[in-house]
Write a protein that holds these residues in place. Structure first.
Motif, PDB file in Angstrom:
ATOM      1  N   LEU A  14      -6.349  -6.481  13.802  1.00  0.00           N
ATOM      2  CA  LEU A  14      -5.816  -7.580  13.007  1.00  0.00           C
ATOM      3  C   LEU A  14      -5.320  -8.701  13.912  1.00  0.00           C
ATOM      4  N   THR A  15      -5.422  -9.929  13.413  1.00  0.00           N
ATOM      5  CA  THR A  15      -4.806 -11.045  14.127  1.00  0.00           C
ATOM      6  C   THR A  15      -3.297 -10.943  13.929  1.00  0.00           C
ATOM      7  N   LYS A  16      -2.552 -11.740  14.669  1.00  0.00           N
ATOM      8  CA  LYS A  16      -1.095 -11.736  14.532  1.00  0.00           C
ATOM      9  C   LYS A  16      -0.680 -12.071  13.099  1.00  0.00           C
ATOM     10  N   SER A  17      -1.295 -13.096  12.518  1.00  0.00           N
ATOM     11  CA  SER A  17      -0.948 -13.503  11.144  1.00  0.00           C
ATOM     12  C   SER A  17      -1.310 -12.419  10.136  1.00  0.00           C
ATOM     13  N   GLU A  18      -2.480 -11.808  10.299  1.00  0.00           N
ATOM     14  CA  GLU A  18      -2.885 -10.727   9.393  1.00  0.00           C
ATOM     15  C   GLU A  18      -1.908  -9.565   9.489  1.00  0.00           C
ATOM     16  N   TYR A  19      -1.536  -9.220  10.708  1.00  0.00           N
ATOM     17  CA  TYR A  19      -0.581  -8.133  10.914  1.00  0.00           C
ATOM     18  C   TYR A  19       0.747  -8.452  10.233  1.00  0.00           C
ATOM     19  N   GLU A  20       1.255  -9.667  10.430  1.00  0.00           N
ATOM     20  CA  GLU A  20       2.542 -10.048   9.857  1.00  0.00           C
ATOM     21  C   GLU A  20       2.505 -10.015   8.325  1.00  0.00           C
ATOM     22  N   LEU A  21       1.416 -10.469   7.736  1.00  0.00           N
ATOM     23  CA  LEU A  21       1.300 -10.423   6.273  1.00  0.00           C
ATOM     24  C   LEU A  21       1.263  -8.983   5.772  1.00  0.00           C
ATOM     25  N   ILE A  51      -3.221 -18.946   3.576  1.00  0.00           N
ATOM     26  CA  ILE A  51      -2.845 -17.572   3.235  1.00  0.00           C
ATOM     27  C   ILE A  51      -4.028 -16.864   2.573  1.00  0.00           C
ATOM     28  N   ASP A  52      -4.736 -17.564   1.699  1.00  0.00           N
ATOM     29  CA  ASP A  52      -5.889 -16.959   1.017  1.00  0.00           C
ATOM     30  C   ASP A  52      -6.927 -16.466   2.022  1.00  0.00           C
ATOM     31  N   THR A  53      -7.154 -17.259   3.057  1.00  0.00           N
ATOM     32  CA  THR A  53      -8.114 -16.872   4.086  1.00  0.00           C
ATOM     33  C   THR A  53      -7.645 -15.629   4.828  1.00  0.00           C
ATOM     34  N   HIS A  54      -6.377 -15.621   5.216  1.00  0.00           N
ATOM     35  CA  HIS A  54      -5.836 -14.445   5.908  1.00  0.00           C
ATOM     36  C   HIS A  54      -5.948 -13.191   5.034  1.00  0.00           C
ATOM     37  N   LEU A  55      -5.613 -13.332   3.761  1.00  0.00           N
ATOM     38  CA  LEU A  55      -5.656 -12.173   2.865  1.00  0.00           C
ATOM     39  C   LEU A  55      -7.087 -11.718   2.614  1.00  0.00           C
TER      40      LEU A  55
END
Length: 80
Positions: A14-21, A51-55
């Motif tokens: 996971l990327t940092k943002s994906e992990y945090e979410l 956010i939609d892209t990360h999710l």
């Protein structure tokens, strides 16, 4: 500390943002977050739609199709 997540014994990349979410959702399993709340948590000021892209990326990695979602649910009028 290591920012590592496993699903059924397999390590997820996971990327940092994906992990945090994903971490936020795991820490608050019964809370629905708006896109703005999630963007604030990630310190993204430019576009909450990011956010939609990360999710979408997280769902693809964990095998969670949006229409049959078992893990990350969309809540109409609220967010996720």
């Amino acid at each position: 500390e290591q920012r590592v997540i496993f699903q059924e014994g397999e390590r997820l990349e996971l990327t940092k943002s994906e992990y945090e979410l994903l971490r936020l959702f795991l820490l608050h399993p019964n809370k629905a977050f708006s896109r703005s709340e999630l963007a604030w948590h990630l310190k993204i000021a430019d576009n909450p739609r990011t956010i939609d892209t990360h999710l979408s990326n997280i769902r693809a990695k964990i095998g969670d199709a949006p229409k049959e979602s078992r893990y990350i649910k969309s809540v109409l009028g609220i967010g996720y």
